[in-house]
Design an enzyme around this catalytic site. Sequence first.
Site, mmCIF file in Angstrom:
data_model
loop_
_atom_site.group_PDB
_atom_site.id
_atom_site.type_symbol
_atom_site.label_atom_id
_atom_site.label_comp_id
_atom_site.label_asym_id
_atom_site.label_seq_id
_atom_site.Cartn_x
_atom_site.Cartn_y
_atom_site.Cartn_z
ATOM 1 C CG HIS A 32 -1.942 1.129 1.157
ATOM 2 N ND1 HIS A 32 -3.215 0.952 0.661
ATOM 3 C CD2 HIS A 32 -1.856 2.441 1.515
ATOM 4 C CE1 HIS A 32 -3.876 2.097 0.720
ATOM 5 N NE2 HIS A 32 -3.064 3.021 1.239
ATOM 6 C CE1 TYR A 50 -3.816 14.212 -1.513
ATOM 7 C CE2 TYR A 50 -5.936 13.499 -0.668
ATOM 8 C CZ TYR A 50 -4.748 13.219 -1.312
ATOM 9 O OH TYR A 50 -4.482 11.948 -1.758
ATOM 10 N NE ARG A 125 -7.842 3.514 -1.261
ATOM 11 C CZ ARG A 125 -7.269 4.534 -0.650
ATOM 12 N NH1 ARG A 125 -6.936 5.615 -1.345
ATOM 13 N NH2 ARG A 125 -7.019 4.501 0.635
ATOM 14 C CE1 TYR A 158 -8.928 4.812 5.007
ATOM 15 C CE2 TYR A 158 -9.024 6.661 3.473
ATOM 16 C CZ TYR A 158 -8.606 6.124 4.678
ATOM 17 O OH TYR A 158 -7.875 6.903 5.547
ATOM 18 C CG HIS A 182 -5.513 2.101 6.207
ATOM 19 N ND1 HIS A 182 -4.463 1.482 5.562
ATOM 20 C CD2 HIS A 182 -5.790 3.233 5.499
ATOM 21 C CE1 HIS A 182 -4.115 2.226 4.503
ATOM 22 N NE2 HIS A 182 -4.896 3.276 4.444
ATOM 23 C CG ASP A 252 -0.835 5.524 3.629
ATOM 24 O OD1 ASP A 252 -1.322 5.388 2.496
ATOM 25 O OD2 ASP A 252 -1.205 6.404 4.414
#
Length: 297
Positions: A32, A50, A125, A158, A182, A252
């Site tokens: 990941h 972002y 994803r 996620y 996660h 990550d």
Amino acid sequence: MSQFTPDADWLHWHLSPSKPAFKVPEGAVDAHCHVFGPAAQFPFAPERKYTPCDASKHQLWALRDHLGFSRNVIVQATCHGADNRAMVDALASSQGLARGVATVKATISDDELHALHNAGVRGVRFNFVKRLVDALPFDELNTIATRIKKLGWHIVIYFESQDLPDLYDFFTALPTTVVVDHMGRPDVTKPVDGPEFALFLKLLEENEHFWSKVSCPERLSVAGPNNHYADVIPFAKMVVERFPERVLWGTDWPHPNLKSHMPDDGALVDMIPKIAPTAELQRKLLIDNPMRLYWAD
């Protein structure tokens, strides 16, 4: 020169991570990680939540070698939206040592899906973290799931732990292998044997097509880096020991959208033997499982 300036509170990835004391087994996979841009070549999406600093494929390969890993799974970053060019470019330069997880829209053509497959993409994803998306992608996920199943791809989801009760039935009806990012972001201030984490464990226990990444202690911890993210260890260790055939680990890197601190990637690697305490568990977590999922062909 790029027209994109990182957010004022953006934390740059660690420029000099420590060399881990834990030596990962030969062939280990960082399952990941991300690439950002470079934005001058691969612009960020207009709808992004972002704006990061650049984090290129060359910098990712340098980190891989520094930490002792052999392969990477590059997950499409939300700042690039459904424009997968930066990720695909990294796969093309990896000499077969990287696979990808894409972000796609329901309008994608079969030819485009096959092109992604040939590039090394093996999953898609979908983001259910409400603060990171404008709308939850229920319809798109249902449309895409049946199409990617034919390619042998999986779905990565996620979400945050407090939302799992509302999402549980929808997720368990998905027709493909599903990988949870996660550990579903558990609240580590609550008991590891409490009802909230029990629902996540039930998800894995009763649905053998569900996997979990035991990554990102820096996102989950309240104790923080000075205490070696100790509050996350019981959660990750429980998942690894209960579901050793269906767990993955990743750095990550470059740690998008963190606000409190930027982790030392070497210190993150040194957490691995704390959550996977035997050589057998370490091999499954770092080699056998990611190779089965991403390099089966």
